[in-house]
Design a protein around this motif. Structure first.
Motif, PDB file in Angstrom:
ATOM      1  N   PRO A 116       0.940  -1.222  -0.005  1.00  0.00           N
ATOM      2  CA  PRO A 116      -0.160  -0.232   0.083  1.00  0.00           C
ATOM      3  C   PRO A 116       0.748   1.039   0.055  1.00  0.00           C
ATOM      4  O   PRO A 116       1.767   1.384   0.775  1.00  0.00           O
ATOM      5  N   ARG A 117       0.527   2.261  -0.761  1.00  0.00           N
ATOM      6  CA  ARG A 117       1.205   3.509  -0.995  1.00  0.00           C
ATOM      7  C   ARG A 117       1.079   4.427   0.497  1.00  0.00           C
ATOM      8  O   ARG A 117       0.051   4.305   0.998  1.00  0.00           O
ATOM      9  N   PRO A 118       2.448   5.339   0.893  1.00  0.00           N
ATOM     10  CA  PRO A 118       1.965   6.005   1.603  1.00  0.00           C
ATOM     11  C   PRO A 118       0.958   7.413   1.148  1.00  0.00           C
ATOM     12  O   PRO A 118       0.925   7.316   0.168  1.00  0.00           O
ATOM     13  N   ASP A 119       0.586   8.022   2.166  1.00  0.00           N
ATOM     14  CA  ASP A 119      -0.131   9.007   1.950  1.00  0.00           C
ATOM     15  C   ASP A 119       0.236  10.148   1.067  1.00  0.00           C
ATOM     16  O   ASP A 119      -0.437  10.936   0.280  1.00  0.00           O
ATOM     17  N   THR A 120       1.400  10.394   1.238  1.00  0.00           N
ATOM     18  CA  THR A 120       2.001  11.422   0.292  1.00  0.00           C
ATOM     19  C   THR A 120       3.285  11.153  -0.136  1.00  0.00           C
ATOM     20  O   THR A 120       3.927   9.957   0.067  1.00  0.00           O
ATOM     21  N   THR A 121       3.786  11.655  -1.145  1.00  0.00           N
ATOM     22  CA  THR A 121       5.076  11.303  -2.279  1.00  0.00           C
ATOM     23  C   THR A 121       5.563  12.479  -2.913  1.00  0.00           C
ATOM     24  O   THR A 121       5.076  13.614  -2.649  1.00  0.00           O
ATOM     25  N   ALA A 122       6.736  12.194  -3.417  1.00  0.00           N
ATOM     26  CA  ALA A 122       7.640  13.520  -4.118  1.00  0.00           C
ATOM     27  C   ALA A 122       7.238  13.082  -5.463  1.00  0.00           C
ATOM     28  O   ALA A 122       7.457  11.979  -5.855  1.00  0.00           O
ATOM     29  N   LEU A 229      -1.984  12.699  -6.826  1.00  0.00           N
ATOM     30  CA  LEU A 229      -2.103  11.805  -8.197  1.00  0.00           C
ATOM     31  C   LEU A 229      -3.057  10.680  -7.800  1.00  0.00           C
ATOM     32  O   LEU A 229      -3.579  10.453  -6.730  1.00  0.00           O
ATOM     33  N   THR A 230      -3.419  10.216  -8.913  1.00  0.00           N
ATOM     34  CA  THR A 230      -4.379   9.003  -8.854  1.00  0.00           C
ATOM     35  C   THR A 230      -3.948   7.801  -9.664  1.00  0.00           C
ATOM     36  O   THR A 230      -3.381   8.286 -10.894  1.00  0.00           O
ATOM     37  N   SER A 231      -4.188   6.681  -9.327  1.00  0.00           N
ATOM     38  CA  SER A 231      -4.019   5.648  -9.948  1.00  0.00           C
ATOM     39  C   SER A 231      -4.521   4.426  -9.478  1.00  0.00           C
ATOM     40  O   SER A 231      -4.998   4.545  -8.210  1.00  0.00           O
ATOM     41  N   THR A 232      -4.341   3.180 -10.158  1.00  0.00           N
ATOM     42  CA  THR A 232      -4.965   2.147  -9.633  1.00  0.00           C
ATOM     43  C   THR A 232      -4.546   1.534  -8.263  1.00  0.00           C
ATOM     44  O   THR A 232      -5.339   1.351  -7.185  1.00  0.00           O
ATOM     45  N   LEU A 233      -3.094   1.550  -8.256  1.00  0.00           N
ATOM     46  CA  LEU A 233      -2.592   1.245  -6.705  1.00  0.00           C
ATOM     47  C   LEU A 233      -2.300   2.491  -5.651  1.00  0.00           C
ATOM     48  O   LEU A 233      -2.135   2.227  -4.537  1.00  0.00           O
ATOM     49  N   ARG A 234      -2.301   3.718  -6.229  1.00  0.00           N
ATOM     50  CA  ARG A 234      -2.044   4.844  -5.414  1.00  0.00           C
ATOM     51  C   ARG A 234      -3.375   5.193  -4.948  1.00  0.00           C
ATOM     52  O   ARG A 234      -3.513   6.110  -3.973  1.00  0.00           O
ATOM     53  N   ASP A 235      -4.502   5.058  -5.509  1.00  0.00           N
ATOM     54  CA  ASP A 235      -5.906   5.589  -5.088  1.00  0.00           C
ATOM     55  C   ASP A 235      -5.383   6.895  -5.241  1.00  0.00           C
ATOM     56  O   ASP A 235      -5.357   7.596  -6.410  1.00  0.00           O
ATOM     57  N   VAL A 236      -5.846   7.706  -4.146  1.00  0.00           N
ATOM     58  CA  VAL A 236      -5.416   9.129  -4.202  1.00  0.00           C
ATOM     59  C   VAL A 236      -4.407   9.561  -3.064  1.00  0.00           C
ATOM     60  O   VAL A 236      -4.547   9.015  -2.214  1.00  0.00           O
ATOM     61  N   GLN A 237      -3.358   9.975  -3.850  1.00  0.00           N
ATOM     62  CA  GLN A 237      -1.866  10.112  -3.117  1.00  0.00           C
ATOM     63  C   GLN A 237      -1.504  11.684  -3.231  1.00  0.00           C
ATOM     64  O   GLN A 237      -1.590  12.248  -4.218  1.00  0.00           O
ATOM     65  N   ALA A 238      -1.535  12.258  -2.121  1.00  0.00           N
ATOM     66  CA  ALA A 238      -0.982  13.669  -2.067  1.00  0.00           C
ATOM     67  C   ALA A 238       0.541  13.876  -2.303  1.00  0.00           C
ATOM     68  O   ALA A 238       1.406  13.061  -2.194  1.00  0.00           O
ATOM     69  N   VAL A 239       0.655  15.043  -2.964  1.00  0.00           N
ATOM     70  CA  VAL A 239       2.187  15.323  -3.444  1.00  0.00           C
ATOM     71  C   VAL A 239       2.477  16.359  -2.350  1.00  0.00           C
ATOM     72  O   VAL A 239       2.005  17.515  -2.131  1.00  0.00           O
ATOM     73  N   GLU A 240       3.792  15.833  -1.908  1.00  0.00           N
ATOM     74  CA  GLU A 240       4.443  17.006  -0.858  1.00  0.00           C
ATOM     75  C   GLU A 240       5.878  17.630  -1.450  1.00  0.00           C
ATOM     76  O   GLU A 240       6.164  18.646  -0.727  1.00  0.00           O
ATOM     77  N   ARG A 241       6.334  17.178  -2.528  1.00  0.00           N
ATOM     78  CA  ARG A 241       7.284  17.969  -3.143  1.00  0.00           C
ATOM     79  C   ARG A 241       6.950  17.896  -4.686  1.00  0.00           C
ATOM     80  O   ARG A 241       6.927  16.738  -5.049  1.00  0.00           O
ATOM     81  N   ILE A 242       7.353  18.995  -5.317  1.00  0.00           N
ATOM     82  CA  ILE A 242       7.400  18.900  -7.032  1.00  0.00           C
ATOM     83  C   ILE A 242       8.852  19.553  -7.220  1.00  0.00           C
ATOM     84  O   ILE A 242       9.173  20.680  -6.985  1.00  0.00           O
ATOM     85  N   ASP A 243       9.589  18.618  -7.685  1.00  0.00           N
ATOM     86  CA  ASP A 243      11.126  19.459  -8.144  1.00  0.00           C
ATOM     87  C   ASP A 243      11.594  19.820  -6.600  1.00  0.00           C
ATOM     88  O   ASP A 243      11.432  19.060  -5.598  1.00  0.00           O
TER      89      ASP A 243
END
Length: 273
Positions: A116-122, A229-243
């Motif tokens: 399962p994915r974490p709630d946030t990602t970069a 982001l959204t995807s099959t395995l991410r579901d809804v995942q918040a972005v905490e860093r962009i570049d």
């Protein structure tokens, strides 16, 4: 156990020809489905998109009843609490080169465990572009080499995803995800004519949260209040860093609501139509 063409077999015995058109030229389509407690999520929607992708690529019409049966057999033989189910259909045995042969479509269905994915990602942005006028724009094709390159680039920079613009400078999608932004309280996502894939999770978020599909400049990633982001395995995942840009407090309020709504509704209905 893996399904190949018309039967279930041990993974060690499962094989396709080295002359399969999916291997030689990437002539194929696929779907990835989330598996929860041995059940695939949104199977009907995924099968419908598989058929659209196959038609768009010019493959013979798929027997979706057979594909659904194969999925059921694989899931029954490989019970998993959480995983990914992969359906692949290719142009089958063909001559070397781009011309197809007259062999039947190759069908492979396999399943594997996932985390399962974490709630946030970069994420990172990349200079490469999606071609919104490509012959395979919007199709879930096995021709995934540019995604492999871009995702490796993201991983080398400590990110889990790379985001593309298209040839006219509009925001498009990730290597395997759709992107949403929040601007002035409005939940927005690139329209399909940007060249992005018609993601299953994307469509559900649009329906369930009244998101707007619109043209967005690539620069929206740098001045939006929230990004997810959204995807099959991410579901809804918040972005905490962009570049190099941090988004403090991610997930923000709109993203948190999207996460909660998606979790609730997807748990209540494993095959939303």
């Amino acid at each position: 156990m893996i399904w190949v063409n018309d039967s279930l077999m041990d993974a060690g015995d499962a094989a396709v020809s080295v002359l399969d058109h999916g291997l030689t030229v990437g002539d194929g389509v696929f779907e990835t489905l989330k598996v929860v407690d041995g059940s695939a999520f949104a199977l009907t929607r995924h099968l419908e998109r598989l058929a659209r992708s196959a038609a768009g690529l010019g493959l013979p019409e798929l027997d979706l009843d057979l594909v659904a049966h194969a999925c059921g057999q694989v899931l029954a033989a490989n019970p998993l609490p959480f995983g990914r189910l992969r359906i692949t259909c290719t142009g089958g045995l063909s001559p070397l080169g781009s011309d197809r042969g007259d062999a039947p479509v190759t069908l492979v269905v396999a399943v594997g465990s996932a985390t399962p994915r974490p709630d946030t990602t970069a994420v990172v942005t990349v200079e490469w572009t999606r071609n919104e006028r490509s012959a395979i724009a919007g199709l879930k094709s096995t021709s995934y080499a540019e995604n492999v390159v871009a995702l490796a680039h993201a991983h080398s920079r400590g990110a889990s995803e790379a985001l593309f613009g298209n040839t006219v400078g509009s925001l498009c999608e990730g290597t395997g995800s759709n992107v949403f932004v929040v601007r002035g309280g409005r939940l927005l996502t690139p329209a399909l004519d940007s060249g992005c894939l018609a993601g299953i999770t994307r469509a559900l978020v649009v329906d369930w949260l009244d998101a707007e599909e619109t043209d967005l400049p690539f620069s929206a990633l740098q001045d939006s209040d929230e990004v997810f982001l959204t995807s099959t395995l991410r579901d809804v995942q918040a972005v905490e860093r962009i570049d190099g840009r941090l988004l403090p407090g991610a997930p923000g309020p709109v993203t948190a609501k999207a996460m909660a709504v998606f979790a609730e509704r997807s748990a209540a209905d494993r095959d939303p139509r």
